[in-house]
Design a protein around this motif. Sequence first.
Motif, PDB file in Angstrom:
ATOM      1  N   PHE A 133       0.814  -1.219   0.000  1.00  0.00           N
ATOM      2  CA  PHE A 133       0.000   0.000   0.000  1.00  0.00           C
ATOM      3  C   PHE A 133       0.848   1.270   0.000  1.00  0.00           C
ATOM      4  O   PHE A 133       0.409   2.327  -0.452  1.00  0.00           O
ATOM      5  CB  PHE A 133      -1.025  -0.040   1.165  1.00  0.00           C
ATOM      6  CG  PHE A 133      -2.043  -1.119   0.918  1.00  0.00           C
ATOM      7  CD1 PHE A 133      -1.907  -2.373   1.508  1.00  0.00           C
ATOM      8  CD2 PHE A 133      -3.054  -0.932  -0.010  1.00  0.00           C
ATOM      9  CE1 PHE A 133      -2.788  -3.409   1.210  1.00  0.00           C
ATOM     10  CE2 PHE A 133      -3.952  -1.951  -0.312  1.00  0.00           C
ATOM     11  CZ  PHE A 133      -3.816  -3.195   0.291  1.00  0.00           C
ATOM     12  N   GLN A 134       2.109   1.130   0.420  1.00  0.00           N
ATOM     13  CA  GLN A 134       3.046   2.254   0.257  1.00  0.00           C
ATOM     14  C   GLN A 134       3.218   2.556  -1.235  1.00  0.00           C
ATOM     15  O   GLN A 134       3.432   3.681  -1.636  1.00  0.00           O
ATOM     16  CB  GLN A 134       4.415   1.902   0.873  1.00  0.00           C
ATOM     17  CG  GLN A 134       4.493   2.198   2.362  1.00  0.00           C
ATOM     18  CD  GLN A 134       5.535   1.325   3.084  1.00  0.00           C
ATOM     19  OE1 GLN A 134       6.213   0.501   2.456  1.00  0.00           O
ATOM     20  NE2 GLN A 134       5.626   1.490   4.384  1.00  0.00           N
ATOM     21  N   ILE A 135       3.043   1.511  -2.042  1.00  0.00           N
ATOM     22  CA  ILE A 135       3.149   1.694  -3.499  1.00  0.00           C
ATOM     23  C   ILE A 135       1.789   2.070  -4.098  1.00  0.00           C
ATOM     24  O   ILE A 135       1.654   3.019  -4.848  1.00  0.00           O
ATOM     25  CB  ILE A 135       3.680   0.395  -4.163  1.00  0.00           C
ATOM     26  CG1 ILE A 135       5.135   0.154  -3.727  1.00  0.00           C
ATOM     27  CG2 ILE A 135       3.568   0.438  -5.683  1.00  0.00           C
ATOM     28  CD1 ILE A 135       5.674  -1.221  -4.059  1.00  0.00           C
ATOM     29  N   ALA A 136       0.741   1.334  -3.697  1.00  0.00           N
ATOM     30  CA  ALA A 136      -0.571   1.483  -4.369  1.00  0.00           C
ATOM     31  C   ALA A 136      -1.254   2.814  -4.070  1.00  0.00           C
ATOM     32  O   ALA A 136      -1.798   3.465  -4.977  1.00  0.00           O
ATOM     33  CB  ALA A 136      -1.489   0.327  -3.959  1.00  0.00           C
ATOM     34  N   VAL A 137      -1.231   3.249  -2.814  1.00  0.00           N
ATOM     35  CA  VAL A 137      -2.034   4.436  -2.438  1.00  0.00           C
ATOM     36  C   VAL A 137      -1.579   5.699  -3.180  1.00  0.00           C
ATOM     37  O   VAL A 137      -2.408   6.421  -3.753  1.00  0.00           O
ATOM     38  CB  VAL A 137      -2.070   4.635  -0.907  1.00  0.00           C
ATOM     39  CG1 VAL A 137      -2.754   5.941  -0.550  1.00  0.00           C
ATOM     40  CG2 VAL A 137      -2.791   3.458  -0.230  1.00  0.00           C
ATOM     41  N   PRO A 138      -0.266   5.990  -3.259  1.00  0.00           N
ATOM     42  CA  PRO A 138       0.145   7.186  -4.017  1.00  0.00           C
ATOM     43  C   PRO A 138      -0.284   7.122  -5.491  1.00  0.00           C
ATOM     44  O   PRO A 138      -0.708   8.122  -6.071  1.00  0.00           O
ATOM     45  CB  PRO A 138       1.669   7.188  -3.877  1.00  0.00           C
ATOM     46  CG  PRO A 138       1.934   6.420  -2.617  1.00  0.00           C
ATOM     47  CD  PRO A 138       0.872   5.370  -2.555  1.00  0.00           C
ATOM     48  N   ILE A 139      -0.246   5.918  -6.074  1.00  0.00           N
ATOM     49  CA  ILE A 139      -0.674   5.780  -7.495  1.00  0.00           C
ATOM     50  C   ILE A 139      -2.149   6.148  -7.612  1.00  0.00           C
ATOM     51  O   ILE A 139      -2.577   6.892  -8.492  1.00  0.00           O
ATOM     52  CB  ILE A 139      -0.450   4.339  -8.000  1.00  0.00           C
ATOM     53  CG1 ILE A 139       1.052   4.009  -8.052  1.00  0.00           C
ATOM     54  CG2 ILE A 139      -1.090   4.123  -9.372  1.00  0.00           C
ATOM     55  CD1 ILE A 139       1.357   2.542  -8.390  1.00  0.00           C
ATOM     56  N   ILE A 140      -2.926   5.629  -6.652  1.00  0.00           N
ATOM     57  CA  ILE A 140      -4.382   5.893  -6.688  1.00  0.00           C
ATOM     58  C   ILE A 140      -4.646   7.386  -6.461  1.00  0.00           C
ATOM     59  O   ILE A 140      -5.409   8.017  -7.197  1.00  0.00           O
ATOM     60  CB  ILE A 140      -5.108   5.050  -5.616  1.00  0.00           C
ATOM     61  CG1 ILE A 140      -5.141   3.565  -6.050  1.00  0.00           C
ATOM     62  CG2 ILE A 140      -6.519   5.564  -5.351  1.00  0.00           C
ATOM     63  CD1 ILE A 140      -5.818   2.632  -5.090  1.00  0.00           C
ATOM     64  N   LYS A 141      -3.995   7.950  -5.456  1.00  0.00           N
ATOM     65  CA  LYS A 141      -4.234   9.372  -5.118  1.00  0.00           C
ATOM     66  C   LYS A 141      -3.967  10.245  -6.341  1.00  0.00           C
ATOM     67  O   LYS A 141      -4.752  11.127  -6.674  1.00  0.00           O
ATOM     68  CB  LYS A 141      -3.317   9.809  -3.966  1.00  0.00           C
ATOM     69  CG  LYS A 141      -3.656   9.124  -2.635  1.00  0.00           C
ATOM     70  CD  LYS A 141      -4.537   9.984  -1.745  1.00  0.00           C
ATOM     71  CE  LYS A 141      -4.880   9.304  -0.437  1.00  0.00           C
ATOM     72  NZ  LYS A 141      -6.252   8.754  -0.376  1.00  0.00           N
ATOM     73  N   LYS A 142      -2.899   9.926  -7.051  1.00  0.00           N
ATOM     74  CA  LYS A 142      -2.498  10.727  -8.224  1.00  0.00           C
ATOM     75  C   LYS A 142      -3.559  10.574  -9.324  1.00  0.00           C
ATOM     76  O   LYS A 142      -4.026  11.546  -9.918  1.00  0.00           O
ATOM     77  CB  LYS A 142      -1.124  10.251  -8.715  1.00  0.00           C
ATOM     78  CG  LYS A 142      -0.515  11.113  -9.813  1.00  0.00           C
ATOM     79  CD  LYS A 142       1.030  10.931  -9.891  1.00  0.00           C
ATOM     80  CE  LYS A 142       1.598  11.562 -11.140  1.00  0.00           C
ATOM     81  NZ  LYS A 142       1.442  10.628 -12.314  1.00  0.00           N
ATOM     82  N   ALA A 143      -4.019   9.348  -9.515  1.00  0.00           N
ATOM     83  CA  ALA A 143      -4.972   9.085 -10.616  1.00  0.00           C
ATOM     84  C   ALA A 143      -6.378   9.562 -10.266  1.00  0.00           C
ATOM     85  O   ALA A 143      -7.123  10.020 -11.128  1.00  0.00           O
ATOM     86  CB  ALA A 143      -4.996   7.584 -10.904  1.00  0.00           C
ATOM     87  N   ALA A 144      -6.726   9.495  -8.979  1.00  0.00           N
ATOM     88  CA  ALA A 144      -8.120   9.820  -8.577  1.00  0.00           C
ATOM     89  C   ALA A 144      -8.302  11.310  -8.356  1.00  0.00           C
ATOM     90  O   ALA A 144      -9.434  11.810  -8.329  1.00  0.00           O
ATOM     91  CB  ALA A 144      -8.494   9.046  -7.312  1.00  0.00           C
ATOM     92  N   GLY A 145      -7.194  12.024  -8.176  1.00  0.00           N
ATOM     93  CA  GLY A 145      -7.334  13.471  -7.912  1.00  0.00           C
ATOM     94  C   GLY A 145      -8.123  13.687  -6.637  1.00  0.00           C
ATOM     95  O   GLY A 145      -7.937  12.968  -5.657  1.00  0.00           O
ATOM     96  N   ASP A 146      -9.076  14.659  -6.659  1.00  0.00           N
ATOM     97  CA  ASP A 146      -9.771  14.900  -5.386  1.00  0.00           C
ATOM     98  C   ASP A 146     -11.173  14.284  -5.356  1.00  0.00           C
ATOM     99  O   ASP A 146     -11.986  14.644  -4.509  1.00  0.00           O
ATOM    100  CB  ASP A 146      -9.832  16.414  -5.097  1.00  0.00           C
ATOM    101  CG  ASP A 146     -10.345  17.180  -6.333  1.00  0.00           C
ATOM    102  OD1 ASP A 146     -10.183  18.402  -6.386  1.00  0.00           O
ATOM    103  OD2 ASP A 146     -10.893  16.502  -7.250  1.00  0.00           O
ATOM    104  N   LYS A 147     -11.438  13.313  -6.254  1.00  0.00           N
ATOM    105  CA  LYS A 147     -12.765  12.658  -6.175  1.00  0.00           C
ATOM    106  C   LYS A 147     -12.770  11.713  -4.961  1.00  0.00           C
ATOM    107  O   LYS A 147     -11.733  11.227  -4.522  1.00  0.00           O
ATOM    108  CB  LYS A 147     -13.080  11.895  -7.461  1.00  0.00           C
ATOM    109  CG  LYS A 147     -12.451  10.535  -7.601  1.00  0.00           C
ATOM    110  CD  LYS A 147     -12.888   9.833  -8.897  1.00  0.00           C
ATOM    111  CE  LYS A 147     -11.978   8.635  -9.150  1.00  0.00           C
ATOM    112  NZ  LYS A 147     -12.238   7.924 -10.388  1.00  0.00           N
TER     113      LYS A 147
END
Length: 323
Positions: free
Chosen positions: A186-200
């Motif tokens: 999740f140290q890897i996955a969460v930043p990827i998601i945050k970047k792709a999801a923006g503020d939704k």
Amino acid sequence: PTFGMEFVPNYPPKDLINYCKFAEDNGVNYLWITDHYNNRHVFEMLALIADKTTRIRLGTGITNTFTHSPADTATAIATLDEISDGRATCGIGPGDLSTLPKIGINVETPIARLIEAVGIMRQFWSGQPVSTPNNKIFKFDGAALAYKPKQKSIPVYIGAQGEKMIETAGKIGDGSLINASNPKDFQIAVPIIKKAAGDKKFDVAACVSISIDQDAKKAKGAVKPVVAFIAAGSPPPILQRHGLDAAKVGTIKAALNKGDFKTAFGTVDDAMIEAFSIYGTPDDINAKIDGLTALGVTQIVVGSPIGPDRYNSIRLIGKYVIK
Ligand SMILES: C[C@H](OP(=O)(O)OC[C@@H](O)[C@@H](O)[C@@H](O)Cn1c2nc(=O)[nH]c(=O)c-2cc2ccc(O)cc21)C(=O)N[C@@H](CCC(=O)N[C@@H](CCC(=O)O)C(=O)O)C(=O)O
């Protein structure tokens, strides 16, 4: 976090219903039923569960775009939403890359396929006729449901493990279902998601292999078989990420293929258990969950085995973990 529970429908339907009702009684918020061609059908199981529960959310955890057309999935989920009085969530992903070839399906461009399918399903649910002339894979031409879905939009969670799939989840999903149990993932996955999801608004759901019992040793024994299968199905980069012994994993894989479960489970070591599961007493489990939520995980999906004694373990989750 919110709590989900994942069930594989590979035992009698009445047992599955009872586990799901017990999970609801113990405060679980989401039920995720897996979808593999060789287990009982995910949609019939979800319909039965809908009929026997009242408040818990119900989802495919996860279906795919190969064994069902997006039109079929759209109407199956809309039907589930109607019969459950608005409790449906659609979990969808690439499909199990090891079992699909067995039914003659070669997984090609699963990401492109998924993006098209999710777009189509959302158009169906909005009540708009669906025409997608620019699609490469799913070219629909004026398709539409002959009934009005209960809700104009139903949440879509994307099942993902690879980094591009995780990014796609952030881009097109309302949530993700990530098969992983360790902070490193999740140290890897969460930043990827945050970047792709923006503020939704986005629900980072972790499908965690959990084994809970008052006796940590018993819990550890129950998680080994599940860890053996996860290790055997994990690609090399995941084994490297967790510093696992590739030779030992090879032994497990070969033994599982031969049905030699004694060797397979006996070869599982502590590093693999640590990498692919969370086990122990309620205190142990809570400490590990805190570690995941600190990294941005917002839903813990309690996955197999749940514990040595399923009912007792669901009770412990309800009493000491969900609280
Ligand atoms: C396709 C694959 O994605 P993946 O997420 O790693 O796939 C592994 C699993 O997530 C996938 O098998 C899931 O279906 C497994 N799965 C289940 N699979 C099932 O069949 N049934 C289930 O019930 C189920 C539950 C489940 C729950 C959570 C979860 O995370 C996964 C679950 C992959 O290789 N991804 C890579 C590369 C993908 C890629 O780049 N593809 C491109 C280009 C490559 C090309 O040209 O083909 C494209 O598709 O367009 C990546 O994400 O980096």
